[in-house]
Design a protein around this motif. Structure first.
Motif, PDB file in Angstrom:
ATOM      1  N   SER A   1      14.200  -7.214   5.498  1.00  0.00           N
ATOM      2  CA  SER A   1      13.895  -6.250   4.435  1.00  0.00           C
ATOM      3  C   SER A   1      12.966  -5.151   4.936  1.00  0.00           C
ATOM      4  O   SER A   1      12.942  -4.065   4.384  1.00  0.00           O
ATOM      5  CB  SER A   1      13.281  -6.958   3.230  1.00  0.00           C
ATOM      6  OG  SER A   1      12.142  -7.712   3.613  1.00  0.00           O
ATOM      7  N   LYS A   2      12.189  -5.444   5.989  1.00  0.00           N
ATOM      8  CA  LYS A   2      11.320  -4.421   6.572  1.00  0.00           C
ATOM      9  C   LYS A   2      11.471  -4.458   8.084  1.00  0.00           C
ATOM     10  O   LYS A   2      11.449  -5.531   8.684  1.00  0.00           O
ATOM     11  CB  LYS A   2       9.856  -4.650   6.175  1.00  0.00           C
ATOM     12  CG  LYS A   2       9.611  -4.399   4.702  1.00  0.00           C
ATOM     13  CD  LYS A   2       8.160  -4.509   4.334  1.00  0.00           C
ATOM     14  CE  LYS A   2       7.994  -4.190   2.850  1.00  0.00           C
ATOM     15  NZ  LYS A   2       6.611  -4.261   2.412  1.00  0.00           N
ATOM     16  N   MET A   3      11.603  -3.294   8.674  1.00  0.00           N
ATOM     17  CA  MET A   3      11.800  -3.223  10.115  1.00  0.00           C
ATOM     18  C   MET A   3      11.343  -1.859  10.625  1.00  0.00           C
ATOM     19  O   MET A   3      11.097  -0.947   9.832  1.00  0.00           O
ATOM     20  CB  MET A   3      13.279  -3.455  10.461  1.00  0.00           C
ATOM     21  CG  MET A   3      14.219  -2.292  10.282  1.00  0.00           C
ATOM     22  SD  MET A   3      14.454  -1.661   8.626  1.00  0.00           S
ATOM     23  CE  MET A   3      15.459  -2.893   7.886  1.00  0.00           C
ATOM     24  N   ASP A   4      11.213  -1.746  11.963  1.00  0.00           N
ATOM     25  CA  ASP A   4      10.979  -0.423  12.532  1.00  0.00           C
ATOM     26  C   ASP A   4      12.125  -0.089  13.489  1.00  0.00           C
ATOM     27  O   ASP A   4      13.098  -0.850  13.581  1.00  0.00           O
ATOM     28  CB  ASP A   4       9.592  -0.314  13.187  1.00  0.00           C
ATOM     29  CG  ASP A   4       9.449  -1.167  14.446  1.00  0.00           C
ATOM     30  OD1 ASP A   4      10.486  -1.574  15.009  1.00  0.00           O
ATOM     31  OD2 ASP A   4       8.316  -1.418  14.867  1.00  0.00           O
TER      32      ASP A   4
ATOM     33  N   THR B   1      12.580  -0.323  16.509  1.00  0.00           N
ATOM     34  CA  THR B   1      12.861  -1.198  17.649  1.00  0.00           C
ATOM     35  C   THR B   1      13.550  -2.491  17.223  1.00  0.00           C
ATOM     36  O   THR B   1      13.930  -3.297  18.067  1.00  0.00           O
ATOM     37  CB  THR B   1      11.557  -1.561  18.396  1.00  0.00           C
ATOM     38  OG1 THR B   1      10.730  -2.335  17.520  1.00  0.00           O
ATOM     39  CG2 THR B   1      10.797  -0.322  18.837  1.00  0.00           C
ATOM     40  N   ASP B   2      13.669  -2.701  15.939  1.00  0.00           N
ATOM     41  CA  ASP B   2      14.180  -3.982  15.442  1.00  0.00           C
ATOM     42  C   ASP B   2      15.691  -4.010  15.273  1.00  0.00           C
ATOM     43  O   ASP B   2      16.314  -3.003  14.958  1.00  0.00           O
ATOM     44  CB  ASP B   2      13.539  -4.315  14.088  1.00  0.00           C
ATOM     45  CG  ASP B   2      12.087  -4.685  14.226  1.00  0.00           C
ATOM     46  OD1 ASP B   2      11.770  -5.485  15.125  1.00  0.00           O
ATOM     47  OD2 ASP B   2      11.262  -4.135  13.477  1.00  0.00           O
TER      48      ASP B   2
ATOM     49  N   THR C   1       9.261   0.679   8.471  1.00  0.00           N
ATOM     50  CA  THR C   1       7.896   0.224   8.192  1.00  0.00           C
ATOM     51  C   THR C   1       7.040   0.417   9.442  1.00  0.00           C
ATOM     52  O   THR C   1       7.419  -0.046  10.512  1.00  0.00           O
ATOM     53  CB  THR C   1       7.911  -1.274   7.814  1.00  0.00           C
ATOM     54  OG1 THR C   1       8.661  -1.422   6.615  1.00  0.00           O
ATOM     55  CG2 THR C   1       6.505  -1.803   7.604  1.00  0.00           C
ATOM     56  N   PRO C   2       5.905   1.089   9.330  1.00  0.00           N
ATOM     57  CA  PRO C   2       5.018   1.179  10.492  1.00  0.00           C
ATOM     58  C   PRO C   2       4.209  -0.103  10.665  1.00  0.00           C
ATOM     59  O   PRO C   2       3.298  -0.365   9.904  1.00  0.00           O
ATOM     60  CB  PRO C   2       4.116   2.380  10.156  1.00  0.00           C
ATOM     61  CG  PRO C   2       4.243   2.592   8.681  1.00  0.00           C
ATOM     62  CD  PRO C   2       5.417   1.820   8.172  1.00  0.00           C
ATOM     63  N   PHE C   3       4.607  -0.936  11.644  1.00  0.00           N
ATOM     64  CA  PHE C   3       3.847  -2.160  11.923  1.00  0.00           C
ATOM     65  C   PHE C   3       2.573  -1.787  12.675  1.00  0.00           C
ATOM     66  O   PHE C   3       2.519  -0.788  13.380  1.00  0.00           O
ATOM     67  CB  PHE C   3       4.694  -3.126  12.764  1.00  0.00           C
ATOM     68  CG  PHE C   3       5.884  -3.673  12.003  1.00  0.00           C
ATOM     69  CD1 PHE C   3       5.720  -4.621  11.006  1.00  0.00           C
ATOM     70  CD2 PHE C   3       7.171  -3.236  12.286  1.00  0.00           C
ATOM     71  CE1 PHE C   3       6.811  -5.123  10.304  1.00  0.00           C
ATOM     72  CE2 PHE C   3       8.266  -3.728  11.597  1.00  0.00           C
ATOM     73  CZ  PHE C   3       8.078  -4.673  10.600  1.00  0.00           C
ATOM     74  N   ASN C   4       1.558  -2.609  12.531  1.00  0.00           N
ATOM     75  CA  ASN C   4       0.311  -2.319  13.242  1.00  0.00           C
ATOM     76  C   ASN C   4      -0.343  -3.607  13.732  1.00  0.00           C
ATOM     77  O   ASN C   4       0.181  -4.664  13.556  1.00  0.00           O
ATOM     78  CB  ASN C   4      -0.650  -1.534  12.345  1.00  0.00           C
ATOM     79  CG  ASN C   4      -0.842  -2.188  10.984  1.00  0.00           C
ATOM     80  OD1 ASN C   4      -0.758  -3.394  10.840  1.00  0.00           O
ATOM     81  ND2 ASN C   4      -1.098  -1.391   9.965  1.00  0.00           N
TER      82      ASN C   4
ATOM     83  N   GLU D   1       0.852  -1.185   0.000  1.00  0.00           N
ATOM     84  CA  GLU D   1       0.000   0.000   0.000  1.00  0.00           C
ATOM     85  C   GLU D   1       0.892   1.240   0.000  1.00  0.00           C
ATOM     86  O   GLU D   1       1.813   1.350   0.796  1.00  0.00           O
ATOM     87  CB  GLU D   1      -0.908   0.012   1.228  1.00  0.00           C
ATOM     88  CG  GLU D   1      -1.897   1.164   1.196  1.00  0.00           C
ATOM     89  CD  GLU D   1      -2.831   1.163   2.390  1.00  0.00           C
ATOM     90  OE1 GLU D   1      -3.973   0.721   2.254  1.00  0.00           O
ATOM     91  OE2 GLU D   1      -2.402   1.618   3.475  1.00  0.00           O
TER      92      GLU D   1
END
Lengths: 262, 166
Positions: free
Chosen positions: A149-152, A154-155, A259-262, A33
């Motif tokens: 490949s995707k993280m925020d 805190t990762d 990446t904003p995780f939700n 998205e």
């Protein structure tokens, strides 16, 4: 001289045109998205309350590549309601979409997209904003990569330099490899630098592979409430000159958007 | 000949009489087994990051062992049960380890007492969930938890934690 001036004018106008568009995330596949944020200040749509998107795939590509209009476009003189952009501020409009859904094309068929903004009846419009590339869904080996490949923020993140894939001669010969990291917050319109760490010693995992792993909050001091939106990394090192002396060299700066995780 | 007939008849009757449904023990352990085996003090012994994006796309670089990058092995978790063996309180003592959950103490519960898959940690209205990995090795003192990070319901990144009973 005339050609040079024309070239400068062209580059400046292209830069200014693209400065009005922000994509979030900055990199995306056809299955992600994406949010387009458009500032129409200085365009014929400045001051307009209702703005509609006219979006299209695979712009300016050879004829054999299938090109499609967005399924939400409607007609030029009567845009569909689904194409209405959301007003989030004075002259600022956003639109969310997923490439495969919006164009009805498979990830393999989607190479890029472009768009313009218009009034519902098409009497006013902006210029075209294009092309914006979709990331491939197949893995492409590159000299620089991150894991995961995707993280925020805190990762645990690991940045890699695959020296065997370097195309620049200095990078191919570079030794004493280190890395610089720069972290950015969520300030708008331009994220600000929160912290910089330079010359971090990498792990030499093999003769051709260097890495550095970190968790931002372990590496930099984050004040309460600070939200990081991205970081950049740049591998640096030394090469020998003709006299055998060490000369510092640096690779390109690579940006990674959180990446904003939700 | 008559004798043979009687012997055959007796054999058939004995065979039919002997065909009774056998009662097997439960395949999964009773609820007391798993929940009781999970209770106790556990040390974190291995941490693995799994890039679910790479897994689903069939890309290389699917997972990375990050155990020794930071002192994860200092982390100790304790799950306590009440007198009847049901989950009660928990404590996570991280030491210098990066955190693995948003809460370090409170109460814990499971979604299914017979075959638990999700552990929910709660404290003052705050909740944090961890997914149970295989519990086949619980008896051997190994315990696996997972923390999944998602975007719009799709799992993107997974942390796998291996614990060893102290």
């Amino acid at each position: 001289m005339k050609k040079l001036i024309l070239s400068i004018i062209f580059i400046l106008s292209a830069t200014l045109a693209f400065a009005q568009v922000t994509l979030s995330p900055a990199t995306f596949t056809a299955e992600d998205e994406v949010t387009i944020t458009l500032d129409v200040t200085g365009t014929p749509l400045a001051g307009t309350q209702d703005v509609y998107i006219w979006i299209f795939s695979n712009s300016d590509l050879p004829a054999e590549i299938i090109k499609k209009d967005g399924l939400t476009n409607g007609q030029w003189t009567n845009s569909a309601d689904a194409a209405k952009m959301t007003k989030t501020g004075t002259n600022i409009f956003t639109f969310k979409f997923t490439g495969t859904t919006l164009f009805g094309q498979s990830p393999a068929e989607l190479i890029n997209f472009g768009f313009l903004a218009k009034t519902k009846d098409g009497t006013k419009q902006t210029q075209d904003y294009k092309p914006y590339k979709f990331d491939p869904l197949v893995f492409v080996p590159m000299q620089f990569r991150v894991f995961p490949s995707k993280m925020d923020q805190t990762d645990m993140t690991t940045v890699y330099f695959h020296q065997d894939l370097a195309t620049d001669q200095n990078l191919q010969r570079m030794f004493d490899v280190k890395v610089n990291l720069v972290f950015y917050n969520d300030a708008t319109p331009v994220p600000a630098v929160v912290a910089t760490r330079t010359a971090l010693v990498t792990v030499k995992e093999s003769n051709i592979l260097y890495s550095y792993s970190f968790i931002p909050e372990r590496l930099i001091t984050l004040t309460a409430g600070t939200k990081l939106t991205k970081f950049t990394y740049q591998f640096t090192g030394s090469v020998k000159d003709a006299n055998g002396a060490n000369v510092p060299v640096a690779g390109p700066v690579t940006e990674v958007v959180y990446t904003p995780f939700n | 000949m008559k004798k043979i007939k009687y012997i055959l008849l007796a054999t058939i009757i004995a065979t039919i009489w002997g065909c009774k449904p056998e009662e097997f023990g439960p395949i999964v352990g009773s609820e007391e087994n798993f929940l009781k085996e999970m209770q106790g003090t556990w040390s974190l012994t291995k941490v693995t990051q799994v890039d679910q994006n790479a897994v689903s796309n069939g890309w290389p670089y699917k997972q990375l062992d990050i155990t020794n990058i930071y002192p994860y092995k200092e982390l100790v978790v304790s799950f306590q049960g009440d007198a009847s063996g049901k989950p009660s309180t928990f404590t996570i003592t991280p030491g210098n380890s990066p955190k693995i959950a948003d809460l370090n103490s409170g109460n814990w519960s499971v979604d299914n007492t017979k075959a638990p898959t999700v552990i929910t940690l709660t404290n003052n209205g705050q909740t944090s969930t961890l997914t149970l990995g295989s519990y086949a090795n619980l008896k051997n003192g190994k315990f696996y938890l997972k923390r999944e990070k998602k975007v719009n319901g799709k799992t993107i990144l997974v942390y796998q934690y291996e614990f060893t009973k102290k």
